[in-house]
Scaffold this motif. Structure first.
Motif, mmCIF file in Angstrom:
data_model
loop_
_atom_site.group_PDB
_atom_site.id
_atom_site.type_symbol
_atom_site.label_atom_id
_atom_site.label_comp_id
_atom_site.label_asym_id
_atom_site.label_seq_id
_atom_site.Cartn_x
_atom_site.Cartn_y
_atom_site.Cartn_z
ATOM 1 N N THR A 85 0.976 -1.312 -0.068
ATOM 2 C CA THR A 85 0.189 -0.050 0.206
ATOM 3 C C THR A 85 0.926 1.076 0.187
ATOM 4 O OG1 THR A 85 -1.725 -1.230 1.344
ATOM 5 C CG2 THR A 85 -1.946 0.974 1.221
ATOM 6 N N ASP A 256 -4.514 3.286 -7.695
ATOM 7 C CA ASP A 256 -4.233 3.715 -6.214
ATOM 8 C C ASP A 256 -5.226 3.446 -5.562
ATOM 9 O OD1 ASP A 256 -2.809 4.124 -3.850
ATOM 10 O OD2 ASP A 256 -2.766 6.104 -4.224
ATOM 11 N N LEU A 257 -6.543 4.358 -5.942
ATOM 12 C CA LEU A 257 -7.847 4.360 -5.290
ATOM 13 C C LEU A 257 -8.455 2.897 -5.069
ATOM 14 C CD1 LEU A 257 -10.135 6.451 -4.325
ATOM 15 C CD2 LEU A 257 -11.069 6.310 -6.437
ATOM 16 N N VAL A 260 -6.737 1.079 -2.257
ATOM 17 C CA VAL A 260 -7.274 1.592 -1.171
ATOM 18 C C VAL A 260 -8.391 0.800 -0.479
ATOM 19 C CG1 VAL A 260 -8.257 3.435 0.155
ATOM 20 C CG2 VAL A 260 -6.198 3.938 -1.080
ATOM 21 N N PHE A 261 -9.333 0.445 -1.500
ATOM 22 C CA PHE A 261 -10.761 -0.445 -1.264
ATOM 23 C C PHE A 261 -10.271 -1.774 -1.026
ATOM 24 C CE2 PHE A 261 -12.530 3.726 -2.202
ATOM 25 C CZ PHE A 261 -13.775 3.716 -1.359
ATOM 26 N N PHE A 263 -7.507 -3.179 -0.189
ATOM 27 C CA PHE A 263 -6.806 -3.344 0.921
ATOM 28 C C PHE A 263 -7.748 -3.412 2.213
ATOM 29 C CE2 PHE A 263 -4.505 -0.808 4.593
ATOM 30 C CZ PHE A 263 -3.576 -1.930 4.749
ATOM 31 N N THR A 264 -8.653 -2.322 2.281
ATOM 32 C CA THR A 264 -9.757 -2.479 3.600
ATOM 33 C C THR A 264 -10.535 -3.578 3.444
ATOM 34 O OG1 THR A 264 -9.809 -0.165 3.451
ATOM 35 C CG2 THR A 264 -11.500 -1.207 4.636
ATOM 36 N N THR B 65 -11.179 4.566 5.152
ATOM 37 C CA THR B 65 -11.039 4.156 3.805
ATOM 38 C C THR B 65 -11.461 5.281 3.091
ATOM 39 O OG1 THR B 65 -10.817 2.049 4.461
ATOM 40 C CG2 THR B 65 -11.423 2.573 2.189
ATOM 41 N N LYS B 68 -9.480 8.522 3.113
ATOM 42 C CA LYS B 68 -8.433 8.493 2.025
ATOM 43 C C LYS B 68 -8.787 8.508 0.596
ATOM 44 C CE LYS B 68 -5.620 4.568 2.373
ATOM 45 N NZ LYS B 68 -4.979 3.358 3.082
ATOM 46 N N ILE B 72 -7.623 11.281 -2.291
ATOM 47 C CA ILE B 72 -6.994 10.893 -3.656
ATOM 48 C C ILE B 72 -7.832 11.528 -4.769
ATOM 49 C CG2 ILE B 72 -6.589 8.873 -5.010
ATOM 50 C CD1 ILE B 72 -5.998 7.183 -2.629
#
Lengths: 269, 119
Positions: A85, A256-257, A260-261, A263-264, B65, B68, B72
């Motif tokens: 990440t 990248d966005l 982020v999801f 990863f969560t 999240t 974040k 972005i």
């Protein structure tokens, strides 16, 4: 902001000839593509949520699955994916710095930051390959698949007692276990049909979602590289603006966005 | 360049002095993103030791999240500074449809889960 269009009334604004959204055609289409792609990823993650809630008790806990870290032995849950990440966030920063440099026509800085972005992307794809390798190979101990397809874990290395899936973690040993072990098959690692950590669906979603994301990262690296070559050749210098860098930047931030999801919802929750 | 392509008119540009402030802002957002990720990982590693309720931890993850994601999209993808109608066109259809899908699909999942238990 570009010195564009003096004040126009709304009739002129929608009358053609200028962009009512004050944005170029190419950039608007990139945004439209990203919105549709966001729907694809949302569909995947939401269907993951569906399966996870349907099989709440027996769904594997990601924390127990992804526990490896290069050069470190033992359990290191979360740390590796946290590093991935970090790499992706870092490459997002270098990308936005390349866009910033492009907006003041600073060719050498665009080259520098785009090169770092490409490096970051490659490191991320490599990390993902490493993660896949570990997931496919599985643990040394493996697990046992019973005749009915249920995956049960070994109690210890002697492999004479088993732990049933679920929160209660019911242990079976002795003659009863011996019979089950004799009929069952030992499984190692995960693929699309079997998964030593539990439900095969978990493996399917893992491969599909991270694979779809990884494909995006990879194509992002390829597209970034093409634009990088154009920057080196001076194409945008001649054109008078670096909007292409901005457009690939949008795509890169989107990648990248999504992470982020992923990863969560794959690793944290 | 053909007359048809009017990209140059809409392409953003800024001066060297503005660049200093913009870069400062970019790095500020980076530290925010890093801090949030750090908080998430720390919480993920230690929530059991701190004996926190899972529901609380889960919602903290989801809210962090979303924060974040906002930074972005708004700052790195520059959507915050686009024309208002454009912002709405991009964000509203997505947000509305995804919230709808989440509610429908997860409600169905709970039903399927309960019907497993009935069998």
């Amino acid at each position: 902001m570009a010195g564009h269009s003096p004040t126009v009334d709304s009739k002129t604004l929608w009358g053609g000839g200028i962009s009512p959204f004050k944005v170029s055609y190419g950039k608007m289409m990139m945004w439209f593509f990203l919105v549709s792609d966001a729907f694809s990823f949302s569909g995947l993650l939401i269907s993951y949520g569906f399966m996870r809630h349907s099989f709440e008790e027996t769904w594997p806990v990601a924390e127990n699955v992804f526990t490896h870290f290069p050069f470190f032995h033992g359990d290191q849950p979360l740390l590796y994916v946290a590093l991935m990440t970090f790499i992706l966030i870092m490459s997002s920063v270098t990308m936005v710095l390349a866009v910033e440099a492009g907006q003041r026509m600073d060719k050498s800085k665009v080259i520098r930051w785009m090169a770092w972005t490409i490096v970051g992307g490659l490191v991320f794809v490599g990390s993902q390959a490493w993660e896949w390798m570990h997931f496919i190979h599985g643990t040394e101990l493996g697990a046992l698949q019973l005749v009915d397809g249920t995956i049960v874990q070994w109690l210890n290395e002697a492999k004479d007692a088993i732990v049933m899936p679920g929160a209660e973690g019911l242990t079976i040993s002795g003659a009863e276990a011996a019979a089950l072990i004799k009929e069952g098959t030992e499984v190692y690692g995960a693929n699309l049909t079997v998964n030593e950590y539990g439900l095969p669906l978990f493996g399917d979603f893992f491969f599909f979602i991270t694979g779809f994301h990884g494909t995006h990262v990879f194509s992002g690296v390829v597209i970034n590289f093409i634009i990088f070559v154009n920057v080196l050749k001076g194409t945008y210098e001649k054109r008078g603006h670096y909007e292409m860098v901005e457009k690939v930047g949008l795509y890169w931030h989107f990648v990248d966005l999504v992470w982020v999801f992923v990863f969560t919802f794959f690793y944290l929750v | 360049m053909s007359d048809f392509d009017r990209t140059a008119e809409y392409a953003h540009s800024h001066s060297e002095e503005d660049g200093i402030g913009l870069r400062k802002h970019i790095w500020k957002i980076f530290w925010v993103l890093l801090a949030i990720t750090g908080a998430e990982v720390t919480l993920g590693l230690f929530w059991k030791d701190w004996s926190l309720a899972w529901a609380f931890v889960k919602w903290t993850f989801i809210i962090l999240t979303l924060i974040k994601a906002y930074f972005i999209v708004a700052d790195y993808m520059h959507l915050k500074h686009e024309y208002k109608n454009f912002k709405l066109m991009v964000a509203v259809p997505y947000i509305v449809l995804v919230i709808y899908l989440i509610i429908m699909v997860l409600a169905e999942a709970v039903f399927v889960h309960d019907s497993h238990n009935l069998m």
